[in-house]
Design an enzyme around this catalytic site. Structure first.
Site, PDB file in Angstrom:
ATOM      1  N   GLY A 212       0.823  -1.190   0.000  1.00 52.80           N
ATOM      2  CA  GLY A 212       0.000   0.000   0.000  1.00 52.80           C
ATOM      3  C   GLY A 212       0.865   1.251   0.000  1.00 52.80           C
ATOM      4  CB  ILE A 213       0.024   4.771  -0.336  1.00 54.27           C
ATOM      5  CG1 ILE A 213       0.839   6.020  -0.664  1.00 54.27           C
ATOM      6  CG2 ILE A 213      -1.126   5.096   0.623  1.00 54.27           C
ATOM      7  CD1 ILE A 213       0.070   7.049  -1.466  1.00 54.27           C
ATOM      8  N   GLY A 214       2.442   4.744   1.795  1.00 56.29           N
ATOM      9  CA  GLY A 214       2.854   5.199   3.111  1.00 56.29           C
ATOM     10  C   GLY A 214       4.295   4.892   3.430  1.00 56.29           C
ATOM     11  CD  GLU A 235      -4.778  -1.036  -3.788  1.00 54.82           C
ATOM     12  OE1 GLU A 235      -5.748  -1.793  -3.988  1.00 54.82           O
ATOM     13  OE2 GLU A 235      -4.736  -0.216  -2.854  1.00 54.82           O
ATOM     14  N   GLY A 333      -8.116  -1.583  -1.245  1.00 54.98           N
ATOM     15  CA  GLY A 333      -7.865  -2.956  -1.673  1.00 54.98           C
ATOM     16  C   GLY A 333      -7.380  -3.870  -0.569  1.00 54.98           C
TER      17      GLY A 333
END
Length: 432
Positions: A212-214, A235, A333
């Site tokens: 994921g993002i971060g 994703e 997601g």
């Protein structure tokens, strides 16, 4: 090939009518010039519905003077203005797994769009425009919408995959040579580094990775440059993934889905990353009903997903989208990839969380989720939880075993309190 139908922005937006339903392109292809023109024409419009996830421009459609004209619907929210609009009932949050969103636009799906507002590259010699940095739900929305308005931006990278529209599928094209929308990498803290060390101990050569993002995912990826034969099925394409590819650790040779290729649904990052993606046929963008489909994800052996959460209770339930009952983001997601990793032979899903918040004054591992916080990922989907204090492997564990494993990775200042609750709730004998 149909001749490109170029018009002014004013003329293109003039065709939108009251009560129409619009879908906005996602993230780095947010159609900000189109939305700003729609806002300028707001006085003639009422009841226009606007659907989007991450929007990187000024959300003019959520301003107070737009309330009578536009109704925003979003399964994922970012930025204070949109969060405030949801909290104040000027916008609607719609709970939805990311991979399901394209079905929402189909007949009977609940939101059949009249319009898709998108950004695209100029058409190639075959009349195909790349949707560039977002296929995700953006391409399915354009295919489902009755009409499409496209900002044609020559600065966008030309990105391959299932990521193209023909000019025949675009009703109005607007010349829009604007700068690309970029985001900066997150600063990495000492706590992030500690969590990343634990995460990387779970990732071996040949793994297929989703992040994921971060800051924690960025820290994890920075520690994998010595691995071999990694694959990417994710994703979101980020600068940290680009750097991992450049390190030589990624070749995709072990992937079950599109081997030897990097697969993603959208991309947000620096101009350097966009340049890296431009005309790079090793990187493919596909809609989320493919990239995030758990059954497709599970075709990759040794799949590892790395995502984050906000709060974990002693059952292993996660709230990853609310803070003190206030909607902060969305499901995204996360569940897609938790389940996809479970279908993968040798797969693992990792959820990362700082053990405390508010400068160490509150624990993020709690007896029960806070009032108003909902379950994003159920306890039956959760595999590994990682804090800066260690790893709790929950899958296949009993309720008692889960609770004790989570207590062990909580901040020491809150550990005894959590243990007391666990021992009382699950009837475990211990003298404090």
């Amino acid at each position: 090939m149909k001749k490109c139908n170029y018009v002014s922005i004013t003329e293109a937006i003039s065709h939108v009518k009251s009560n129409d339903k619009i879908v906005l392109g996602h993230g780095a292809v947010s159609p900000i010039l189109l939305l700003e023109e729609l806002y300028r024409q707001r006085e003639r419009l009422f009841g226009v519905k606007i659907f989007h996830l991450i929007y990187l421009g000024d959300p003019v459609h959520t301003r107070l003077d737009a309330q009578a004209h536009f109704q925003t619907r979003a399964p994922f929210i970012t930025g204070g203005a949109i969060r405030d609009a949801v909290a104040e009932n000027r916008a609607e949050f719609v709970p939805m797994h990311f991979h399901i969103i394209p079905y929402h636009f189909l007949p009977g799906g609940g939101y059949e769009p009249d319009w898709a507002f998108i950004q695209v590259t100029p058409p190639d010699a075959n009349g195909l425009c790349s949707l560039s940095l977002a296929s995700d739900y953006t391409l399915p929305a354009a295919r489902a919408a009755k009409r499409v308005i496209a900002m044609v931006n020559p600065n966008l990278p030309y990105v391959y995959g299932d990521n193209f529209l023909s000019v025949d599928e675009i009703d109005f094209m607007v010349e829009a040579p604007m700068e690309n929308l970029t985001i900066a990498s997150s600063p990495i803290t000492e706590t992030d580094q500690k969590i990343a060390e634990y995460c990387t101990s779970l990732i071996g050569d040949g793994a297929c990775i989703q992040v994921g993002i971060g800051s924690v995912p960025e820290a994890v990826l920075s520690k994998l440059h010595d691995r071999k034969d990694l694959g990417i099925h994710t994703e979101l394409m980020t600068d940290a993934i680009m750097n991992l590819i450049k390190s030589g650790a990624v070749n995709g040779s072990k992937k079950g889905v599109l081997p030897n290729k990097v697969l993603t649904a959208f991309a947000m990052g620096s101009q350097e990353m966009y340049d890296f993606m431009h005309n790079n046929d090793d990187i493919l963008l596909y809609p989320v009903d493919f990239t995030n489909n758990p059954f497709e994800v599970g075709k990759n052996e040794n799949f590892v997903s790395i995502n984050s959460t906000i709060e974990v209770d002693l059952y292993g339930q996660l709230c990853s989208e609310k803070v003190n009952g206030r909607q902060y983001s969305g499901t995204g997601g996360q569940v897609d990839f938790l389940r996809g990793a479970r279908y993968s032979r040798g797969g693992k899903s990792i959820i990362t969380v700082h053990s405390t918040a508010k400068n160490g004054t509150i624990s993020r591992i709690v007896p029960s989720l806070s009032a108003g916080n909902n379950v994003t990922s159920g306890r039956t989907d959760v595999d590994y939880i990682v804090t800066e204090h260690g790893i709790a492997h929950l899958f296949g564990k009993s309720e008692r075993e889960r609770a004790l494993a989570l207590c062990a990775i909580a901040d020491p200042r809150f550990r005894e309190e959590l243990e007391k609750e666990a021992y009382t709730r699950f009837n475990i004998k211990k003298i404090f």
